[in-house]
Structure formats: C-alpha cells, structure tokens
Design an enzyme around this catalytic site. Structure first.
Site, PDB file in Angstrom:
ATOM      1  N   LYS A 195      -6.555   3.220 -12.570  1.00 20.17           N
ATOM      2  CA  LYS A 195      -5.524   4.248 -12.442  1.00 20.17           C
ATOM      3  C   LYS A 195      -4.240   3.858 -13.176  1.00 20.17           C
ATOM      4  CE  LYS A 195      -7.188   5.789  -7.894  1.00 20.17           C
ATOM      5  NZ  LYS A 195      -6.887   5.856  -6.444  1.00 20.17           N
TER       6      LYS A 195
ATOM      7  N   SER B   5      -2.718   2.276  -7.315  1.00 17.83           N
ATOM      8  CA  SER B   5      -3.111   1.786  -5.988  1.00 17.83           C
ATOM      9  C   SER B   5      -4.314   2.548  -5.458  1.00 17.83           C
ATOM     10  CB  SER B   5      -1.931   1.934  -5.014  1.00 17.83           C
ATOM     11  OG  SER B   5      -2.229   1.362  -3.760  1.00 17.83           O
ATOM     12  N   ASP B   6      -5.102   1.854  -4.657  1.00 18.56           N
ATOM     13  CA  ASP B   6      -6.253   2.489  -4.014  1.00 18.56           C
ATOM     14  C   ASP B   6      -6.485   1.826  -2.663  1.00 18.56           C
ATOM     15  OD1 ASP B   6      -8.585   4.470  -4.782  1.00 18.56           O
ATOM     16  OD2 ASP B   6      -9.506   2.836  -3.654  1.00 18.56           O
ATOM     17  N   THR B   7      -6.803   2.632  -1.662  1.00 17.85           N
ATOM     18  CA  THR B   7      -7.000   2.127  -0.299  1.00 17.85           C
ATOM     19  C   THR B   7      -8.359   2.549   0.231  1.00 17.85           C
ATOM     20  OG1 THR B   7      -4.617   2.281   0.161  1.00 17.85           O
ATOM     21  CG2 THR B   7      -6.086   2.120   2.063  1.00 17.85           C
TER      22      THR B   7
ATOM     23  N   GLY C 238      -5.696  -2.079  -2.933  1.00 19.17           N
ATOM     24  CA  GLY C 238      -5.557  -2.769  -4.207  1.00 19.17           C
ATOM     25  C   GLY C 238      -4.362  -2.207  -4.949  1.00 19.17           C
TER      26      GLY C 238
END
Length: 234
Positions: free
Chosen positions: A89, A107-109, A144
């Site tokens: 991203k 960001s990724d959750t 992340g």
C-alpha cells in the site's frame, strides 16, 4: 551533619536537577522533531478514519490518499502478512511522490485466533461466526506499518514493522453476539469488532498497545519517524 555528608547531598541534588533538565530538553527536542515531520508532509495510504484520527491525536494532519493496489500475500503468518500488505500500500502511493519531501504511511490490521487470520466479515452470519470464535478467550491483533521516505537521499527508503497486541474477550451468549452484530459496527472491521466501540463492553483486557487494536500503533510510528529524522533518513 558533617561536611562530607553535606557535599554528597549537594552533589546528589545537582545530579538530580541535571537529569531532570536533560530529560526535559530531550522531550522538547522530540516534540520539535515531530512537529517538523508533521509540517514536512505525511500521506496516509488508507481511507480508515480511525488511523487518521490516531495521527491527528499526536498532532499529525495527514493527507489521505487510499491505495487500491491489488493485494498479494505470500505468507500465512499474521505478522508477515500485515507487513507485506502495508508495504504494498505504501509503495503504491509513494511512487506518485518520488523526490518529494513527504512520508507515506501504509498500514494493515488483522485479527488472528489460533494462528488463523480473520478478515472483515462478508455478511451477518460471517460476523457472528467470527465473534463466536473470539468470545471467552484470547486472540491476537497484528498491525503492519510501512513508512516510505519519498525524498530520502541517504540510501534508506523505508521502514516496515509489525506490532502485536493480545486481547482477551469475556464469554458472550449467542443473544449478545447477535445483538452486537445487529448494530452494524462489525461489518467494516477485521475480526468483526471494534475495540473503541460497543464491543468494549466485552473486552476483559489487553496486553500491548491499545491503539494497535484500533488500527495504528501511533506511538511506535512516531518513534520510528523521530529516529529516521535523527539518522538523516528523513
């Protein structure tokens, strides 16, 4: 009290004052550094209002440019998955700003239970099933983050890391689960719940960063930004 004791106490007092002054100076420098970073330009490669709010909370007003890159996952480990996705991203948006003095945050959750990743629910029944797996036990939330320094000239173009928070949920009845799902709150959230919303009534405790569960470990982000600034990477 003899002269030696008086001198020792005076030295201790002076050292304490010096330590306090140094700590205050360090905090002021960090605040100024963070202000400089915020003013130079932060781009958030996410449409998440929660991530934007967390950055605003620490004085960073990001420009929001959501990435729509096709997500490619090569790992099954939750921490590796979120790092991969955050990097994809951030790099997707960063390529539009090459040479500019800005930082792109990707960001990724994900929520994981027994090592299995739970994404966003597809429908009501999917949300119910997810929460049934989480209730009455502990699970993990991984976020992340990738920071890409678009104007970097020091040879370091980015940082990627993952944060983990353990969350323990109280036992929930089927009726409670259905009532929560019917609020509509779970449908756009990984793991089908929002810790900052109505689901807080069922959170027994956490171990780790609360903001990480919300969607962005903003404290770690700030520390990495200040470190990069001090090292000349930003």
């Amino acid at each position: 009290m003899n002269t030696e004791q008086t001198n020792i106490e005076q030295m201790n007092t002076e050292q304490t004052h010096t330590d306090q002054t140094n700590t205050e100076q360090m905090e002021m420098n960090q605040t100024k550094t963070l202000q400089m970073i915020a003013e130079s330009g932060i781009i958030l490669a996410s449409a998440s209002p929660r991530r934007r709010e967390l950055l605003q909370q620490v004085g960073i007003e990001p420009v929001v440019e959501p990435s729509h890159v096709e997500e490619i996952i090569t790992s099954t480990q939750p921490d590796q998955v979120v790092m991969e996705l955050s990097r994809q991203k951030a790099e997707d948006i960063a390529k539009l700003h090459c040479g500019e003095p800005v930082v792109v945050i990707g960001s990724d959750t994900v929520v994981a239970v027994d090592g299995m990743i739970l994404g966003k629910p597809g429908d009501r029944e999917d949300a119910i099933h997810m929460i049934e797996r989480l209730q009455g036990r502990e699970h993990q939330v991984y976020t992340g983050v990738t920071l890409v320094f678009c104007g970097n000239t020091a040879g370091v173009d980015g940082i990627t890391f993952a944060e983990r928070t353990d969350v323990h949920v109280y036992p929930m009845s089927r009726e409670q689960i259905e009532a929560y799902v019917d609020t509509g709150e779970p449908m756009d959230k990984a793991g089908a719940y929002g810790i900052q919303g109505r689901f807080a009534a069922y959170v027994q405790g956490i171990s780790g960063d609360y903001n990480n569960v919300v969607g962005l470990p903003v404290g770690r982000v700030c520390q990495e930004l200040m470190k990069a600034k001090a090292e000349g990477s930003l």
